[in-house]
Design a protein around this motif. Structure first.
Motif, PDB file in Angstrom:
ATOM      1  N   SER A  70      -5.196  26.470 -20.705  1.00 55.40           N
ATOM      2  CA  SER A  70      -4.108  25.212 -20.650  1.00 55.40           C
ATOM      3  C   SER A  70      -3.052  25.566 -19.916  1.00 55.40           C
ATOM      4  CB  SER A  70      -3.963  24.640 -22.029  1.00 55.40           C
ATOM      5  OG  SER A  70      -5.138  24.022 -22.619  1.00 55.40           O
ATOM      6  N   GLU A  71      -2.226  26.487 -19.956  1.00 58.06           N
ATOM      7  CA  GLU A  71      -1.143  26.814 -19.286  1.00 58.06           C
ATOM      8  C   GLU A  71      -1.503  27.080 -17.650  1.00 58.06           C
ATOM      9  OE1 GLU A  71       2.000  26.901 -20.287  1.00 58.06           O
ATOM     10  OE2 GLU A  71       1.457  26.284 -22.287  1.00 58.06           O
ATOM     11  N   THR A  73      -4.168  26.027 -15.824  1.00 59.58           N
ATOM     12  CA  THR A  73      -5.037  25.183 -15.161  1.00 59.58           C
ATOM     13  C   THR A  73      -3.949  24.082 -14.649  1.00 59.58           C
ATOM     14  OG1 THR A  73      -7.015  23.739 -15.161  1.00 59.58           O
ATOM     15  CG2 THR A  73      -5.269  23.410 -17.153  1.00 59.58           C
ATOM     16  N   ASP A  74      -4.419  23.426 -13.383  1.00 57.50           N
ATOM     17  CA  ASP A  74      -3.713  22.462 -12.528  1.00 57.50           C
ATOM     18  C   ASP A  74      -4.252  21.069 -13.077  1.00 57.50           C
ATOM     19  OD1 ASP A  74      -1.856  23.855 -11.392  1.00 57.50           O
ATOM     20  OD2 ASP A  74      -2.917  24.350  -9.816  1.00 57.50           O
ATOM     21  N   THR A  75      -5.703  21.187 -13.242  1.00 57.51           N
ATOM     22  CA  THR A  75      -6.422  19.917 -13.455  1.00 57.51           C
ATOM     23  C   THR A  75      -7.431  20.410 -14.514  1.00 57.51           C
ATOM     24  OG1 THR A  75      -6.156  19.223 -11.321  1.00 57.51           O
ATOM     25  CG2 THR A  75      -7.991  18.308 -12.458  1.00 57.51           C
ATOM     26  N   ARG A  97      -3.741  16.174 -15.763  1.00 60.13           N
ATOM     27  CA  ARG A  97      -2.914  17.228 -15.807  1.00 60.13           C
ATOM     28  C   ARG A  97      -2.823  17.644 -17.567  1.00 60.13           C
ATOM     29  NH1 ARG A  97       0.005  14.152 -12.175  1.00 60.13           N
ATOM     30  NH2 ARG A  97       1.299  13.970 -13.819  1.00 60.13           N
ATOM     31  N   ASP A  99      -0.016  19.549 -20.221  1.00 57.84           N
ATOM     32  CA  ASP A  99       1.174  20.306 -20.165  1.00 57.84           C
ATOM     33  C   ASP A  99       1.488  20.210 -21.642  1.00 57.84           C
ATOM     34  OD1 ASP A  99       2.010  20.587 -17.470  1.00 57.84           O
ATOM     35  OD2 ASP A  99       1.926  18.592 -17.286  1.00 57.84           O
ATOM     36  N   ASP A 139      -5.265  10.945 -14.674  1.00 58.87           N
ATOM     37  CA  ASP A 139      -5.036  10.837 -13.220  1.00 58.87           C
ATOM     38  C   ASP A 139      -6.263  10.013 -12.868  1.00 58.87           C
ATOM     39  OD1 ASP A 139      -2.762  12.256 -12.959  1.00 58.87           O
ATOM     40  OD2 ASP A 139      -3.766  14.182 -12.636  1.00 58.87           O
TER      41      ASP A 139
END
Length: 158
Positions: A70-71, A73-75, A97, A99, A139
């Motif tokens: 999770s940390e 990955t961007d998408t 995203r 975060d 997104d």
């Protein structure tokens, strides 16, 4: 085949209002994260803010692959689906995203996360493990549904 090509069989796209209503009525889905060789898929419960964010609670130990991925990955993608019968189902695919939410902001999410479903083993583990909350900011979203017999089969019943 595309959704448009499948319309004659009763498959329909969902609009934004239908997607929001569907996400509000469900509590579980599958998170897809980028991993080395194959996607990492993780069934998760979620809280939905009714607009553009989902929230996940991770139970993490000394090392957590889901937290590490999770940390990194961007998408990410999240799939929510419900199947009642082969002619009555819905699915929503979200891209966004992911975060971590700072612990100072957790109190504001308490009501949203109170109603999410968790297996009892994870509820018990949460008492002794570390918990992290992640925010999934939507997104892109697409939804499809099939409700009832395909139009051409429906007409043969009359």
């Amino acid at each position: 085949m595309t959704v448009d090509e499948l319309r004659e069989y009763g498959l329909l796209p969902m609009d934004d209002e239908e997607i929001s209503g569907f996400l509000s009525s469900q509590r579980t889905g599958v998170l897809g994260l980028l991993a080395e060789d194959v996607p990492y898929l993780l069934p998760l419960s979620y809280g939905y803010d009714g607009e553009e964010r989902l929230y996940f609670t991770y139970l993490v130990g000394s090392r957590s692959q889901k937290a590490e991925l999770s940390e990194a990955t961007d998408t990410a993608r999240f799939l929510v689906y419900k199947v009642d019968t082969m002619y009555n189902w819905e699915s929503v695919l979200l891209t966004g995203r992911l975060d971590p939410v700072p612990e100072t902001e957790w109190d504001g999410l308490e009501e949203l996360l109170n109603d999410i479903w968790r297996p009892s083993v994870l509820q018990s583990g949460a008492l002794s493990g570390d918990v992290t909350i992640y925010e999934f900011r939507i997104d892109e979203q697409t939804g499809i549904k099939h409700q009832g017999l395909p139009p051409r089969l429906e007409s043969t019943r009359e």
